[in-house]
Write an enzyme that holds these catalytic residues in place. Structure first.
Site, PDB file in Angstrom:
ATOM      1  N   HIS A   7      52.125  75.437 -58.241  1.00 35.73           N
ATOM      2  CA  HIS A   7      51.547  76.772 -58.412  1.00 35.73           C
ATOM      3  C   HIS A   7      51.701  77.154 -59.887  1.00 35.73           C
ATOM      4  O   HIS A   7      52.650  76.718 -60.543  1.00 35.73           O
ATOM      5  CB  HIS A   7      52.343  77.729 -57.519  1.00 35.73           C
ATOM      6  CG  HIS A   7      51.786  79.119 -57.416  1.00 35.73           C
ATOM      7  ND1 HIS A   7      51.965  80.063 -58.393  1.00 35.73           N
ATOM      8  CD2 HIS A   7      51.064  79.717 -56.441  1.00 35.73           C
ATOM      9  CE1 HIS A   7      51.384  81.199 -58.019  1.00 35.73           C
ATOM     10  NE2 HIS A   7      50.824  81.011 -56.837  1.00 35.73           N
ATOM     11  N   ASP A  20      60.642  75.064 -55.689  1.00 36.30           N
ATOM     12  CA  ASP A  20      59.816  76.204 -55.319  1.00 36.30           C
ATOM     13  C   ASP A  20      59.701  76.205 -53.795  1.00 36.30           C
ATOM     14  O   ASP A  20      58.998  75.385 -53.209  1.00 36.30           O
ATOM     15  CB  ASP A  20      58.437  76.049 -55.973  1.00 36.30           C
ATOM     16  CG  ASP A  20      57.493  77.188 -55.605  1.00 36.30           C
ATOM     17  OD1 ASP A  20      57.815  77.968 -54.698  1.00 36.30           O
ATOM     18  OD2 ASP A  20      56.423  77.262 -56.249  1.00 36.30           O
ATOM     19  N   GLN A  36      56.550  78.421 -50.104  1.00 34.90           N
ATOM     20  CA  GLN A  36      55.793  78.112 -48.894  1.00 34.90           C
ATOM     21  C   GLN A  36      56.673  77.570 -47.772  1.00 34.90           C
ATOM     22  O   GLN A  36      56.280  77.595 -46.610  1.00 34.90           O
ATOM     23  CB  GLN A  36      54.697  77.076 -49.205  1.00 34.90           C
ATOM     24  CG  GLN A  36      53.570  77.606 -50.073  1.00 34.90           C
ATOM     25  CD  GLN A  36      52.752  78.682 -49.387  1.00 34.90           C
ATOM     26  OE1 GLN A  36      52.584  78.691 -48.169  1.00 34.90           O
ATOM     27  NE2 GLN A  36      52.238  79.615 -50.166  1.00 34.90           N
ATOM     28  N   LYS A  47      56.387  86.106 -48.232  1.00 34.44           N
ATOM     29  CA  LYS A  47      55.806  84.950 -47.544  1.00 34.44           C
ATOM     30  C   LYS A  47      56.702  84.494 -46.397  1.00 34.44           C
ATOM     31  O   LYS A  47      56.450  83.471 -45.770  1.00 34.44           O
ATOM     32  CB  LYS A  47      55.602  83.793 -48.528  1.00 34.44           C
ATOM     33  CG  LYS A  47      54.523  84.076 -49.569  1.00 34.44           C
ATOM     34  CD  LYS A  47      54.304  82.871 -50.445  1.00 34.44           C
ATOM     35  CE  LYS A  47      53.743  83.217 -51.790  1.00 34.44           C
ATOM     36  NZ  LYS A  47      52.281  83.302 -51.803  1.00 34.44           N
ATOM     37  N   CYS A  64      45.812  79.637 -57.430  1.00 31.84           N
ATOM     38  CA  CYS A  64      46.785  79.541 -58.532  1.00 31.84           C
ATOM     39  C   CYS A  64      47.304  78.121 -58.686  1.00 31.84           C
ATOM     40  O   CYS A  64      48.504  77.913 -58.935  1.00 31.84           O
ATOM     41  CB  CYS A  64      47.952  80.507 -58.348  1.00 31.84           C
ATOM     42  SG  CYS A  64      47.442  82.224 -58.356  1.00 31.84           S
TER      43      CYS A  64
END
Ligand code: PLP
Lengths: 411, 151
Positions: free
Chosen positions: A125, A201, A204, A227, A369
């Site tokens: 991202h 990261d 998600q 999220k 993104c």
């Protein structure tokens, strides 16, 4: 014991009662932001109605309660992640993006030197790309990317060469475009063997599969509350406490200091050093409720549910559209997330999303993104459907109906 | 008419499926690139201006049906026109797109006259009811006006 029943989750989620263009909402955009359950909304509401006060240094009853609520959220996050060192490594930020900026601008600026390499992946991202390019404006960094192969997975054939001279490997646990789940633990072992640190990261993944920081053995992790069924306005930056202790402050102001004089200041220690100003207290309360809710569902159950929906959707899309609709992401196995990017031959993603909106189906068109990844596959945009724990196969039914309409309409 | 049919009028679908004036022009024709950073639409407008007239225009790029149809319709509308005429169409078109679709009173003779004078371009008026799509419709036009400034 955890219980999982997607119908129950749906009943717990007020936003799913909306009717759009005469049809019950079909929310397939949880990858962009998830819908909070009632308990999250009520926890924040109750906080504002009864407990609101500024945190820290308060002496009166509600200020103490607010501080307890805020610090209680930190402890819950630490436990949720099985974080080594407990709360000590948990810093609250505005979102995942701010957490990456904290990593690059504090740890990166203090530890990286001209010629040092930072290894990213082609499926990152922009939040895990742009801060490194910004840092490169002052430090002559060698920014590398692990390529993505034609099966939409990381191409690790040259990983040993790519890791040479790398000080930090920073990668996503799950792609927000492809749904690909990366082998974080294996890569962390390789990177550590080369003396590099590892940042993950988890934007998600954290609300969709179990996360265990002890097992993963990484050094930094970042994600957003919104999220993972929580509110917007709060994210988490986690660092090993012993690394956090060496990092210079990021934002300056109240809250993050030990002392301020007319000739200078001394920063606070620990996570406090990185939380300048009045923090997002209500959002921390909401995030705490989201964590409790997810724990009640069981993250392994959520993952199983995502997989079942995804496998079903992929096979129905392939069957019904017979090559006209291409899935941009892994389809050969079920070790992937519930994010399905679609490329419909002859119909632009914006037009797909517009037609879907007519029947109340929410998907996201665009580059998500992740422009380097889109370029890699020669795409300007995809239409992305993504599941949450409240998603049902009836959502997939509506998606297929809408795709068929779009294809019929545009011919 | 359903919402969708209002947005995707037959003329729009036709220009999307069979775009006019696609391709490139060699120098000395000018070349101007336009981007819609939000959706990744990209297009390039090639202009050949002689004696104050757009004698040729070609467009390449990719984007949604609205942005593609709008650029195709635009190319037809401005080809062969004097710069003065082009500027007039440009300003009329931009005005049409900034008017809220629901608010345009089609009973008002002045509005009807403007739409009539825009000819096929008036088909894009339905886009103004979909605020997020207005940028798609105006991309080609903004690129054209930039190209004219540079010319
Ligand atoms: C993988 C990934 N990383 C980072 C982000 C950035 O999250 P936020 O916009 O909440 O900062 C996102 C959100 O789209 C994401 O999907």
């Amino acid at each position: 014991m955890s219980h999982f029943n997607a119908e129950r989750v749906r009943a717990d989620t007020p936003a799913l009662t909306r009717v759009i263009n005469g049809r019950p909402i079909t929310y397939l955009d949880s990858g962009a932001s998830s819908l909070p359950p009632r308990t999250v909304i009520e926890a924040m509401d109750e906080y504002y109605r009864l407990r609101h006060a500024n945190v820290h240094r308060g002496v009166y009853q509600t200020a103490i309660e607010a501080t307890d609520a805020y610090e209680g959220a930190r402890a819950a996050i630490a436990q949720f992640l099985n974080a080594p060192g407990g709360s000590e490594g948990v810093v609250f930020t505005k979102n995942c993006t701010e957490a990456f900026n904290l990593l690059a601008k504090s740890w990166g600026a203090a530890n990286l030197k001209d010629g040092d390499a930072v290894l990213l992946t082609e499926m990152e991202h922009h939040a895990n790309i742009v801060p490194w390019f910004q840092l490169r404006e002052t430090i002559d960094l060698d920014i590398r990317f692990i390529p993505v192969n034609d099966l939409f997975e990381l191409d690790l054939t040259a990983i040993h060469d790519l890791l040479k001279g790398v000080k930090l490997l920073s990668l996503t646990a799950m792609s927000n475009v492809l749904g690909t789940v990366n082998p974080v633990q294996e890569l962390a072992t390789l990177a550590h063997a080369q003396g590099a640190l590892v940042a993950v990261d988890a934007a998600q993944s954290v609300g969709h599969m179990p996360t265990d920081l002890v097992e993963l053995d990484v050094d930094f992790m970042m994600f957003s509350g919104h999220k993972m069924l929580g509110p917007t306005g709060i994210g988490v930056f986690w660092a090993r406490p012993e690394i956090l202790a060496t990092m210079p402050p990021f934002l300056g102001g109240g809250g993050m200091i030990a002392d301020v004089r007319t000739d200078g200041y001394t920063p606070a220690t620990g996570f406090t050093r990185f939380e300048a100003g009045t923090p997002m207290i209500a959002e921390a309360v909401g995030l705490h409720a989201a964590v409790r809710y997810l724990e009640g569902l069981g993250l392994d159950n959520v993952q199983t549910h995502d997989r079942a929906l995804t496998v079903d959707a992929i096979s129905r899309i392939n069957h019904q559209f017979n090559g006209r609709v291409r899935i941009i992401g892994p389809t050969a196995h079920d070790n992937r997330g519930g994010v399905i990017s679609l490329d419909v031959d002859g119909v632009h993603p914006h037009d797909i999303a517009q037609v879907l909106d007519e029947i109340g189906v929410c998907v996201r068109p665009g580059h998500h993104c992740a422009k380097p990844l889109m370029r890699r596959f020669g795409l300007a945009a995809t239409a992305r459907a993504s599941f949450g724990p409240y998603s049902l196969t009836s959502d997939t039914d509506a998606l297929l109906e809408g795709l068929q309409r779009a294809i019929t309409f545009f011919g | 008419m359903s919402n969708l049919e209002e947005l995707y009028k037959e003329i729009i679908l036709d220009h999307y499926r069979t775009p006019r004036n696609r391709g490139e022009l060699a120098p000395p024709a000018s070349k101007t690139e336009g981007f819609n950073p939000l959706c990744g639409d990209e297009l390039t407008v090639y202009l050949e201006v002689t004696d104050g007239k757009i004698v040729d225009i070609k467009i390449t790029g990719h984007g949604c049906s609205i942005s593609q149809a709008s650029s195709s319709l635009m190319s037809v509308a401005v080809k062969g026109k004097t710069l003065e005429e082009v500027r007039e169409v440009l300003s009329k078109f931009k005005n049409m797109m900034t008017l809220e679709g629901d608010v345009v009173d089609l009973n008002d003779p002045a509005n009807r006259e403007v739409l009539r004078s825009l000819g096929e371009l008036a088909a894009l008026q339905g886009v103004s009811k979909f605020p997020v799509r207005i940028k798609c419709a105006t991309l080609a036009w903004n690129t054209l006006s930039q190209g004219l400034e540079e010319n």
